[in-house]
Scaffold this active site. Sequence first.
Site, PDB file in Angstrom:
ATOM      1  N   ASP A 205       0.835  -1.210   0.000  1.00  0.00           N
ATOM      2  CA  ASP A 205       0.000   0.000   0.000  1.00  0.00           C
ATOM      3  C   ASP A 205       0.868   1.257   0.000  1.00  0.00           C
ATOM      4  O   ASP A 205       0.573   2.241  -0.686  1.00  0.00           O
ATOM      5  CB  ASP A 205      -1.002  -0.013   1.171  1.00  0.00           C
ATOM      6  CG  ASP A 205      -0.424  -0.540   2.466  1.00  0.00           C
ATOM      7  OD1 ASP A 205       0.702  -1.075   2.452  1.00  0.00           O
ATOM      8  OD2 ASP A 205      -1.088  -0.427   3.509  1.00  0.00           O
ATOM      9  N   ASP A 229       0.659  -6.961 -10.739  1.00  0.00           N
ATOM     10  CA  ASP A 229      -0.309  -6.646 -11.795  1.00  0.00           C
ATOM     11  C   ASP A 229      -0.845  -5.227 -11.589  1.00  0.00           C
ATOM     12  O   ASP A 229      -0.882  -4.398 -12.505  1.00  0.00           O
ATOM     13  CB  ASP A 229      -1.448  -7.676 -11.721  1.00  0.00           C
ATOM     14  CG  ASP A 229      -2.308  -7.688 -12.964  1.00  0.00           C
ATOM     15  OD1 ASP A 229      -1.978  -6.974 -13.926  1.00  0.00           O
ATOM     16  OD2 ASP A 229      -3.318  -8.420 -12.972  1.00  0.00           O
TER      17      ASP A 229
END
Length: 333
Positions: A205, A229
Amino acid sequence: MTHRICLLPGDGIGPEVIDCAEQVLRALPLDLDFVRAEIGFGAYERLGTPLPDSTLDEIRRSSATLFGAVTTPPAIPNYFSPVVRMRQSLELYANLRPCQSIPHETSRPNIDLIIARENTEGLYSGIERLEDNGNRAITERVITRKGSERIVRKAFDLARQTNRKSVHVVHKANVLRQTCGLFRSVALEIAKEYSDTTMYEMLVDTCAMELIRAPEQFEVIVTTNLFGDILSDEACMFVGGLGVVASGNIGVNAAVFEPVHGSAPTIVGTGKANPIATFLATAMMLDYLNEVESAKRLRKAVNECIANNESTPDLGGSLTTNQVTDRVIQRLN
Ligand code: NAD
């Protein structure tokens, strides 16, 4: 030396951009043999499978493969993602996505990073089930020592080969204590073998935030499948977007290079498809084949076109797919 190149046009704009890439490859002083194979929804309609075994055989027999894009149709029973299946069947364990600034006003400056994403396991292992009469859905996140070791090693080797000085190991081991915990501990062990490269750890994050705040701080990012991804799509938006970003799927015995974009069904046949992402995938493929001079020439020609606004509408230009291809070929000669 003759290189056997397998072309996988696929669906939508895939065939358009692969035809352009073939023209560019034929304009370079290279000894190449081309073979074409089927993949995607069109293949499913014609042959009953989106990834025939013959396609996997052609990829295995080739020196390298250039893939366009596929359309993933709405829910069709027994349909599977041929891209995920191809990566797993051929053990294309490393997905490498370079993100470099381009000479264009939409690109942020001083970005030159590579995201190395594990490509065969993690949350894309394909192990899913429904329980409780369909009211509870479970996906298993599989992380192995072998899978972690080889992608981390690939990332550190890549840093060395490209004269980059640091690798960010990105994970979420504070919450995903077993899966990310294993990935992290393997990465820390392997990093000790590369004393010339600085290893940083970052939670995923935080990495998503830092990529937006200061992308130029990153040189190589290595991470697991789903995190990679998402982060790699995020990063490509700073350097021109989907029309100009490429990736390579590298295994021990095969390699498949592709533009990052999909089949873009709404612009098929309009001449608006930007072929540059596929040209940059082609340049990555030429590096892989050790045709480094040709790769450099192709990147230089592409950058000159972008800098001169010889581009498709997605980059603000007014040229068609074929006109951009002609300009790139003129600059190669
Ligand atoms: P997309 O990448 O096809 O298109 C997203 C947007 O970018 C569209 O507006 C499109 O017109 C534009 N765009 C994409 N490539 C472009 C190019 N080369 N030049 C100019 N503009 C371009 O993504 P999507 O619309 O979400 O998906 C369309 C289909 O592609 C879906 O079936 C999806 O599953 C599939 N897909 C395939 C791959 C792949 O084959 N690797 C990757 C992503 C999506």
